[in-house]
Design an enzyme around this catalytic site. Sequence first.
Site, PDB file in Angstrom:
ATOM      1  CB  ILE A 142       7.764 -17.093 -27.775  1.00  0.00           C
ATOM      2  CG1 ILE A 142       9.385 -17.126 -27.284  1.00  0.00           C
ATOM      3  CG2 ILE A 142       7.333 -15.833 -27.865  1.00  0.00           C
ATOM      4  CD1 ILE A 142      10.047 -16.819 -28.541  1.00  0.00           C
ATOM      5  N   PRO A 182      16.689 -22.856 -12.490  1.00  0.00           N
ATOM      6  CG  PRO A 182      17.677 -24.096 -10.892  1.00  0.00           C
ATOM      7  CD  PRO A 182      16.771 -22.872 -11.262  1.00  0.00           C
ATOM      8  N   GLY A 189      21.080 -14.655 -20.135  1.00  0.00           N
ATOM      9  CA  GLY A 189      19.975 -15.360 -21.222  1.00  0.00           C
ATOM     10  C   GLY A 189      20.367 -16.352 -21.692  1.00  0.00           C
ATOM     11  CD  GLU A 205      18.555 -16.180 -29.306  1.00  0.00           C
ATOM     12  OE1 GLU A 205      18.287 -16.497 -30.576  1.00  0.00           O
ATOM     13  OE2 GLU A 205      17.392 -15.441 -28.896  1.00  0.00           O
TER      14      GLU A 205
END
Lengths: 169, 747
Positions: free
Chosen positions: B472, B639, B709, B712
């Site tokens: 996404i 990165p 991860g 978020e």
Amino acid sequence: MKQSAVNGKVPISLVINKVRHELDVEPWVTLLDLVREQLQCTGTKKGCDQGQCGACTVLIDGQRINSCLVLAVTRDGAEITTIEGLADGADLHPLQTAFIEHDAFQCGYCTPGQICSAAGLLREGRAHTRAEIREYMSGNLCRCGAYTNIADAIEDVLRQRVSTKEAAE
Amino acid sequence: MSSAEMLHVGRPISRVDGRLKVTGQAKYAAEYPAADLLHGCVVSSTIAAGRIIRLHTDRARAMPGVVEIFTHENSGKAARQDEDWRDDIAPPGHPLRPLHSDRIQFDGQPIALVIAESVEAARDAAALVRAECAIEPHCTQLEAKRSQAYVPPEKRSGIPPPSDPRGEPEQAFAQAPIKFSREYRVHAEHHNPMEMFASTCVFEPGGKLTIYDKTQGSQNVQSYVASVFGLKPANVRVINHYVGGAFGSGLRPQPQLFLAVMASLALKRSVRVALTRTQMFYLGYRPDTFHTVSLASDHQGTLLSIMHDAVAETSQYEDYQEALVNWSGLMYRCDNVKLSYQLAKLNKATPCDMRAPGAANGVTVLECAMDELAHELDIDPLELRKLNFASMDGNTGKQFTSKALDACYREGAAAFGWSGRRREPRAMRDGHELIGWGVSTGTWEAFLQTASARARLTDDCKLEVSTAASDIGPGTWTILTQIGADALGLPLEAVSARIGDSTLPASPVEGGSWTAASNGSAVQAACEAVKHTLFKRAQRMANSPLADASFEHIEVKSGGIGRKDDPRRSLSIAEVMHAADLTEIVEDGQASADPEQAKRYVSYTNSAVFAEVRVDEELGIVRVARIVCATAAGRILNPKTARSQILGGVVMGIGMALHEEAMIDHRLGKIMNHNFAEYHVPAHADVDDIEVIFVDEHDDKVSPLGVKGLGEIGIVGTAAAVANAIFHATGKRVRDFPITIDKLLAA
Ligand code: FES
Ligand code: FES
């Protein structure tokens, strides 16, 4: 406006990405829907259909414009460039290269609009600083938040242009 | 893989799908052509509660080009049991069934679908459908239902409820020398991905469906469609190669999917249904939440009691839940903690996970309260956080697999120049602008989900890695390519990734920041299996130079397989395959969490966010001049794309701090600012300087790749850092997000 006899469609002629199209178009069809739905040129994106996001930005006779706010029949004879027409064959437009290099997108959905808008901005020649780039690009929303990278990419191309120009002078 | 063997992983490689995206060739759900395609336009309810008495469709039907109008009276066959409508992500309750009955439970609920031969005809006819309704009382105001809030009786799978109280939080609070209770609110926010939700359902004679859907999980959509319509899963293929953002809104199947498939099956033609920007506001949202945070400490700042009680909105039909208050029990060391989380039912659509669901809002209020405590104690807010550093998870008593948060504090502060901060508010000024510096901690759980992948190596040394993951925006295409290339020692150009297709090996939805760790590890495992098979084949060859080698001693690189300690003893991949009469080797791999390890360890990504704001004293205009976000997220695969993830989260955090808020006219129960002009998402002019730092963090437990991860973490803490900077600039504390000009001037 010339009106054809069939179905109230209006014959118009548009040059889209250097290719001439003779089209019969209903007067209520937007330029955005014309390219996306009828010409299957889906590089130009629909993010709101209300002139509020810039995803549908194309160049009409070199000027950036939200194609969702343009009724196609009002631009008979115009020359239109969409994201599909920016590259020179296999050679990407410098903005396209800079966007890849600076990772100036994530989902990529606002990207065609950002790049077309930036191309229009460069042509306008009124952005000289980063602050001006940010101001004049503010009609192009990016929900992925790639703004700083987009500004980097545009600044990069702007600088290249200035130095090539200086070298030429 | 040791770092020495990694040529691509860890490097700032440009996106492999970059060229497609900058040339307009990447196709999104509404952009796939189909023969004889029909177009659908959704008609939405304009009341918040009641019943449909009659839908007047005559004028719409008379519009040239209109093919059919579906309502609850002719919506066709679909599953009857809630169970069959429940997708992988669904919270407890009765999932929305579009056009199921005459009942209206929220403004914006789909009540009809107009199908026509063109986009324009569908759109214009939809505007002519008129609904005659019996209006019933509604409530869209959380404050009005706060007293009736309840603890959700059934827990949402995957969401830990608040942990039980520990210690004596009330007593410790009563006896502490420094203490306060504060009320905060974070208003509802909308995901607003740039691509509008759409499904193109291609109907093949014989009834097979290929659905191009805007979703974060092709297989979640496939099983939903199969179960809702009673189809064989093999007859439903879902494709989501490119997804124009989602931020959680694409986790669950959305109504346009059901409607497109329903119409397609009924009319036996291909159908596309795209939503409008306004309709996107009814797909779910980050819920409006009220919080009471009570903190107590000794005079030095050691926390003695933390209490965090929250009430969140949900719909009439589902109990949406997120981990909203849990963070307050694990971010800092404290022996006395009490957490509570309740829901209140409103006449709105069910909320939907939005970037860092629960943490983006829950951590924000805790971090504002920490700033208030530092001010009360007259100590540096960063020092207060360091003083209360939690070296284990107080909620579960488990160890962290790693926690380089101290490095985030240190490196972030140095980059920002935090040591030059004057402690008292209103101490810095530049002309008519007050300048403030604020800090916040951020955290998000690092998950490893069960995922599968396939690797296919051909005799011409081309590798294809595939898994039904989605991209996404984070760069899944790219990192999977990098991982595959390093696993088999190939150049990037020799590797292609396949994702975004329900027929590929099983994958969870893309969410929770777990894709890189889960799907990445599965790809790595599949490549490792290919390497193993190649090795076995190589050993079986006559006079094999690898006959006496063991698997640990061999490496695959530059198109060959050989001994690490003696590169001359090697064979080319082609010769090994040809000797075995193979043209390709295909193997599957899996990744999943280790239940034994989970008994002792938990994993979190951590960050420190520093913000500088400039506030026009008279006009109350706030500008975020710079942000430094230092993150500890284990191994960073790329990165360049990783940095973009953090940038995107930070920008959305700026939106949470200053701009984003659904405005509802509670008399009508309607969202009033359901467009980009009135629901302000940050624009170019709102975003200035953002510096992203990844601190070194080695974690060999969190996932096979050592990855935590990043989707978020960027948003978590950003809004608090901005709010705390506003306090530092102005001396005014606004506890109601977003901090808009009116609130700031009135404070
Ligand atoms: S689609 Fe035209 S401005 Fe948004
Ligand atoms: S790249 Fe996703 S909206 Fe800009």
